[in-house]
Motif scaffolding. Structure first.
Motif, mmCIF file in Angstrom:
data_model
loop_
_atom_site.group_PDB
_atom_site.id
_atom_site.type_symbol
_atom_site.label_atom_id
_atom_site.label_comp_id
_atom_site.label_asym_id
_atom_site.label_seq_id
_atom_site.Cartn_x
_atom_site.Cartn_y
_atom_site.Cartn_z
ATOM 1 N N ILE A 18 0.746 -1.395 0.092
ATOM 2 C CA ILE A 18 0.018 0.063 0.030
ATOM 3 C C ILE A 18 0.978 1.426 0.091
ATOM 4 C CG2 ILE A 18 -1.739 1.491 1.404
ATOM 5 C CD1 ILE A 18 -2.845 -1.484 2.455
ATOM 6 N N LEU A 19 1.928 1.233 0.681
ATOM 7 C CA LEU A 19 2.853 2.371 0.781
ATOM 8 C C LEU A 19 3.843 2.629 -0.427
ATOM 9 C CD1 LEU A 19 4.334 2.182 4.407
ATOM 10 C CD2 LEU A 19 2.578 3.842 3.584
ATOM 11 N N SER A 20 4.032 1.665 -1.005
ATOM 12 C CA SER A 20 5.047 1.702 -2.180
ATOM 13 C C SER A 20 4.825 2.783 -3.183
ATOM 14 C CB SER A 20 4.880 0.426 -3.089
ATOM 15 O OG SER A 20 5.999 0.472 -3.958
ATOM 16 N N PRO A 21 3.371 3.109 -3.718
ATOM 17 C CA PRO A 21 3.149 4.108 -4.656
ATOM 18 C C PRO A 21 3.378 5.488 -3.879
ATOM 19 C CG PRO A 21 1.301 3.051 -4.079
ATOM 20 C CD PRO A 21 2.133 2.025 -3.394
ATOM 21 N N TYR A 22 3.120 5.688 -2.637
ATOM 22 C CA TYR A 22 3.147 6.734 -1.752
ATOM 23 C C TYR A 22 4.729 7.265 -1.506
ATOM 24 C CZ TYR A 22 -1.747 6.627 -1.077
ATOM 25 O OH TYR A 22 -3.082 6.510 -1.158
ATOM 26 N N ILE A 23 5.714 5.963 -1.444
ATOM 27 C CA ILE A 23 7.145 6.354 -1.295
ATOM 28 C C ILE A 23 7.652 6.926 -2.327
ATOM 29 C CG2 ILE A 23 9.091 5.012 -0.917
ATOM 30 C CD1 ILE A 23 7.347 2.983 0.784
ATOM 31 N N LYS A 24 7.340 6.328 -3.621
ATOM 32 C CA LYS A 24 7.671 6.756 -4.829
ATOM 33 C C LYS A 24 7.560 8.155 -5.091
ATOM 34 C CE LYS A 24 7.470 2.103 -6.824
ATOM 35 N NZ LYS A 24 6.577 1.277 -7.448
ATOM 36 N N ARG A 25 6.137 8.662 -4.374
ATOM 37 C CA ARG A 25 5.801 10.091 -4.719
ATOM 38 C C ARG A 25 6.075 10.893 -3.422
ATOM 39 N NH1 ARG A 25 0.729 7.483 -6.307
ATOM 40 N NH2 ARG A 25 -0.040 8.384 -4.182
ATOM 41 N N ARG A 26 6.840 10.311 -2.631
ATOM 42 C CA ARG A 26 7.330 11.012 -1.244
ATOM 43 C C ARG A 26 6.116 11.636 -0.694
ATOM 44 N NH1 ARG A 26 12.898 11.153 -1.740
ATOM 45 N NH2 ARG A 26 13.822 11.194 -3.482
ATOM 46 N N GLU A 27 5.090 10.528 -0.485
ATOM 47 C CA GLU A 27 3.792 11.322 0.258
ATOM 48 C C GLU A 27 3.400 10.646 1.492
ATOM 49 O OE1 GLU A 27 0.941 10.767 -2.810
ATOM 50 O OE2 GLU A 27 1.597 12.564 -4.146
ATOM 51 N N CYS A 28 4.610 9.914 2.179
ATOM 52 C CA CYS A 28 4.357 9.252 3.343
ATOM 53 C C CYS A 28 5.575 9.462 4.141
ATOM 54 C CB CYS A 28 3.951 7.708 3.101
ATOM 55 S SG CYS A 28 5.182 6.813 2.500
ATOM 56 N N SER A 29 5.435 9.091 5.468
ATOM 57 C CA SER A 29 6.442 9.362 6.431
ATOM 58 C C SER A 29 7.385 8.424 6.238
ATOM 59 C CB SER A 29 5.783 9.202 7.803
ATOM 60 O OG SER A 29 6.526 8.841 8.640
ATOM 61 N N GLU A 30 8.729 8.779 6.490
ATOM 62 C CA GLU A 30 9.905 7.948 6.429
ATOM 63 C C GLU A 30 9.974 6.998 7.398
ATOM 64 O OE1 GLU A 30 14.670 8.548 6.580
ATOM 65 O OE2 GLU A 30 13.599 10.004 5.455
ATOM 66 N N THR A 89 9.656 1.562 9.589
ATOM 67 C CA THR A 89 8.813 0.653 10.649
ATOM 68 C C THR A 89 8.408 -0.375 10.045
ATOM 69 O OG1 THR A 89 8.558 2.447 12.142
ATOM 70 C CG2 THR A 89 7.144 0.778 12.602
ATOM 71 N N THR A 90 7.641 -0.204 8.901
ATOM 72 C CA THR A 90 6.975 -1.186 8.107
ATOM 73 C C THR A 90 8.036 -2.261 7.577
ATOM 74 O OG1 THR A 90 5.174 0.078 7.831
ATOM 75 C CG2 THR A 90 5.440 -1.905 6.439
ATOM 76 N N ILE A 91 9.174 -1.754 7.048
ATOM 77 C CA ILE A 91 10.190 -2.337 6.598
ATOM 78 C C ILE A 91 10.759 -3.268 7.696
ATOM 79 C CG2 ILE A 91 12.433 -2.565 5.387
ATOM 80 C CD1 ILE A 91 11.425 -0.166 3.587
ATOM 81 N N GLY A 92 11.233 -2.593 8.817
ATOM 82 C CA GLY A 92 11.890 -3.233 9.777
ATOM 83 C C GLY A 92 10.942 -4.489 10.392
ATOM 84 N N ASN A 93 9.825 -4.429 10.419
ATOM 85 C CA ASN A 93 8.848 -5.274 11.019
ATOM 86 C C ASN A 93 8.516 -6.493 9.999
ATOM 87 O OD1 ASN A 93 8.168 -3.925 13.212
ATOM 88 N ND2 ASN A 93 6.257 -2.893 12.568
ATOM 89 N N TYR A 94 8.619 -6.114 8.731
ATOM 90 C CA TYR A 94 8.411 -7.410 7.839
ATOM 91 C C TYR A 94 10.001 -8.004 7.853
ATOM 92 C CZ TYR A 94 7.413 -9.378 3.071
ATOM 93 O OH TYR A 94 7.371 -9.961 1.862
#
Length: 181
Positions: A136-148, A153-158
């Motif tokens: 879900i975050l992936s497209p927001y990451i590409k557009r820099r529209e979500c919190s780093e 945190t999500t990557i670390g948990n995964y």
């Protein structure tokens, strides 16, 4: 903390106890108390904020979802996993009503549910939830529209959950890169 208590007192003096501003101050107070490791007081403030939000904004509002999530995470970190799960599930349901299925707040709520499932030692379910959150975050990451911080945190948990499940570092990194590509 003193400022939140002062604001709550001012609203009480003006007989605005049912106002959502009181709930917002209580929510902020709960977060502040949690940071100071005053967990019983924080839990009480979260519960009071929930009651005020339900009364002032109703049972299907983003502010209520945030307070449910806050209390759920507090309970999770206090090893009260069984109490945390229904709050996190309810928060996720409200966030879906408010935002639909593809929004950073949904990713956050799904990540929180993943943390609950990991605490329950249901690691396969947790990994699926963390992966869904990251997708879900992936497209927001590409557009820099979500919190780093949310992304880390999500990557670390995964990654931690995949490691528990026996995934190698190389496989974990490949999975994460494939999702973010």
């Amino acid at each position: 903390e003193p400022l939140y208590r002062r604001a709550i007192g001012m609203f009480a003096d003006r007989d605005m106890r049912g106002n959502s501003n009181v709930a917002t101050c209580l929510h902020g107070l709960a977060l502040s108390l949690q940071q100071m490791n005053r967990l019983e007081e924080a839990e009480s403030s979260f519960r009071e904020a929930l009651a005020k939000y339900e009364k002032s904004v109703g049972a299907h509002h983003a502010h209520l979802a945030a307070a449910l999530s806050g209390l759920g995470l507090l309970l999770l970190h206090s090893n009260k996993v069984q109490e945390a799960e229904p709050l996190i599930l309810r928060s996720l349901a409200i966030e879906r009503e408010v935002h639909g299925d593809d929004h950073p707040d949904i990713a956050s709520a799904i990540n929180n549910l993943g943390m609950v499932r990991a605490a329950m030692k249901r690691f396969s379910e947790a990994a699926e939830l963390f992966e869904r959150s990251l997708r879900i975050l992936s497209p927001y990451i590409k557009r820099r529209e979500c919190s780093e911080l949310q992304v880390r945190t999500t990557i670390g948990n995964y990654a931690k959950t995949l490691e528990i499940l026996g995934s190698s570092d190389a496989d974990t990194n490949a999975r994460i890169q494939a999702i973010l590509a």
